[in-house]
Design an enzyme around this catalytic site. Sequence first.
Site, mmCIF file in Angstrom:
data_model
loop_
_atom_site.group_PDB
_atom_site.id
_atom_site.type_symbol
_atom_site.label_atom_id
_atom_site.label_comp_id
_atom_site.label_asym_id
_atom_site.label_seq_id
_atom_site.Cartn_x
_atom_site.Cartn_y
_atom_site.Cartn_z
ATOM 1 N N ASP A 93 12.118 14.962 4.958
ATOM 2 C CA ASP A 93 11.710 15.048 3.618
ATOM 3 C C ASP A 93 10.888 16.688 3.315
ATOM 4 O OD1 ASP A 93 11.777 14.419 0.907
ATOM 5 O OD2 ASP A 93 9.874 13.349 1.300
ATOM 6 N N SER A 223 9.788 7.263 -8.035
ATOM 7 C CA SER A 223 9.214 5.948 -7.952
ATOM 8 C C SER A 223 9.256 5.408 -9.587
ATOM 9 C CB SER A 223 7.950 6.132 -7.357
ATOM 10 O OG SER A 223 7.968 6.107 -6.073
ATOM 11 N N ASN A 263 14.848 9.114 -3.862
ATOM 12 C CA ASN A 263 13.737 9.331 -3.137
ATOM 13 C C ASN A 263 12.637 8.326 -3.919
ATOM 14 O OD1 ASN A 263 15.367 11.195 -1.838
ATOM 15 N ND2 ASN A 263 13.610 12.781 -1.606
ATOM 16 N N ILE A 264 12.026 7.667 -2.789
ATOM 17 C CA ILE A 264 11.234 6.690 -3.312
ATOM 18 C C ILE A 264 10.045 6.431 -2.373
ATOM 19 C CG2 ILE A 264 10.346 4.142 -3.952
ATOM 20 C CD1 ILE A 264 13.382 4.229 -4.952
HETATM 21 P P1 13P Z 1 7.730 9.701 -5.629
HETATM 22 O O1 13P Z 1 6.493 10.331 -5.490
HETATM 23 O O2 13P Z 1 8.259 9.410 -7.149
HETATM 24 O O3 13P Z 1 7.989 8.256 -4.924
HETATM 25 O O4 13P Z 1 8.891 10.713 -5.077
HETATM 26 C C1 13P Z 1 9.269 10.758 -3.754
HETATM 27 C C2 13P Z 1 9.908 11.775 -2.999
HETATM 28 O O5 13P Z 1 10.606 12.724 -4.194
HETATM 29 C C3 13P Z 1 10.028 12.283 -1.844
HETATM 30 O O6 13P Z 1 10.611 13.380 -1.271
HETATM 31 O O1 G3H Z 2 7.760 14.394 -1.682
HETATM 32 C C1 G3H Z 2 6.924 13.985 -0.964
HETATM 33 C C2 G3H Z 2 6.749 12.807 -0.542
HETATM 34 O O2 G3H Z 2 6.186 11.770 -1.259
HETATM 35 C C3 G3H Z 2 5.986 12.793 0.746
HETATM 36 O O3 G3H Z 2 4.454 12.678 0.729
HETATM 37 O O4 G3H Z 2 4.038 14.729 1.997
HETATM 38 O O5 G3H Z 2 2.210 13.127 1.300
HETATM 39 O O6 G3H Z 2 4.122 12.503 2.884
HETATM 40 P P1 G3H Z 2 3.585 13.309 1.971
HETATM 41 ZN ZN ZN Z 3 10.475 14.569 -3.056
#
Ligand code: 13P
Ligand code: G3H
Ligand code: ZN
Length: 327
Positions: A93, A223, A263-264
């Site tokens: 990600d 989310s 994405n969640i």
């Molecule tokens: P949220 O913060 O809405 O869960 O989005 C997650 C996300 O886009 C991870 O790439």
């Molecule tokens: O897009 C971001 C995701 O929610 C991942 O968050 O980089 O804190 O793991 P993080």
């Molecule tokens: Zn993201």
Amino acid sequence: MIVSTRELFKHCYGKYAIGAYNINNLEQAVGLFRGNLGKIKSNADPANPQVSAPFILQISRGARSYTDKRFLEAIIRAAEQVFPEAIFAVHLDHGTEEVCYDCIDSGFYTSVMIDASHEPFEKNVEITRRVVERAHEKGVVVEAELGQLGGVEEDVVADVKLTDPDQAAEFVERTGCDSLAVAIGTSHGVAKFTGTQGVRFDRLAEIQRRLPPGYPLVMHGASAVPWEWVERINRAGGALANTSGVPEDHYFKAAQMGVCKINIDTDGRLVWCAIYRESFRDKPEDFDPRTPGKAFMAAYAEYIIHKNKMLGSAGKLEEVRRFLAQA
Ligand code: 13P
Ligand code: G3H
Ligand code: ZN
């Protein structure tokens, strides 16, 4: 079974979306696998085909460096053995170019996201193109991003960061990326919208219209930030304010418009936070890490089932298995 998102997207395009869930630790991994197989309480519960779903397990750079990336990879490999019925992709990600190469070369990830969306258009094209070339040599697929999430509170300014539909078509053609994350008004975290802001389905429709038929789109920042979980956190000593999320009925609508991956991350964190806070509040004499851990894994599994129902992926696992066997 670890699979490519390419096949998953072919199966779901226009019909339902696949949940892409972030994990950082063992309890999240176990809750995620159980949820996607409809096993709430125990790894040994029989899988429930009525709710079982294919899914994307995604790992951020932060998750990789939280302890050591090898711990997370080992957890996932173990989960593949403990839950042999599961069908999932392993995805990086929001990768940088360097981290994308590390994941591509590892042979473990079936999909990487190169996020050069903060760069000017030409530079984003250049970086994404390089990553696509290297990934495709190894059979890895690439998600890229055009436009920028966040900044939704700035109203007019935010609009300039939305994905430009004409640029999206050019970007996809020039980079050869396999899916595109689009900025359509969402943002990461617990505070997504103010006032009348919301998801820009008009923009999504324009983007889909300009791209080749069947081209998979990705929605980040999806989310729902459910009030129920925010309240539980705050009643147990948390302090979350001004929260807002994507209404869950938007998921299926977006899926019908070509969004294949949703994405969640934040919602999973909210479940984690509520369960742990409540456990510490309600059992002050208990200092066993397994007490909140068990409660969390069960609650998270239930929550994943609920999410997959909203995405339309619940109950699709066996269909996907047959589809993959024919491919
Ligand atoms: P949220 O913060 O809405 O869960 O989005 C997650 C996300 O886009 C991870 O790439
Ligand atoms: O897009 C971001 C995701 O929610 C991942 O968050 O980089 O804190 O793991 P993080
Ligand atoms: Zn993201």
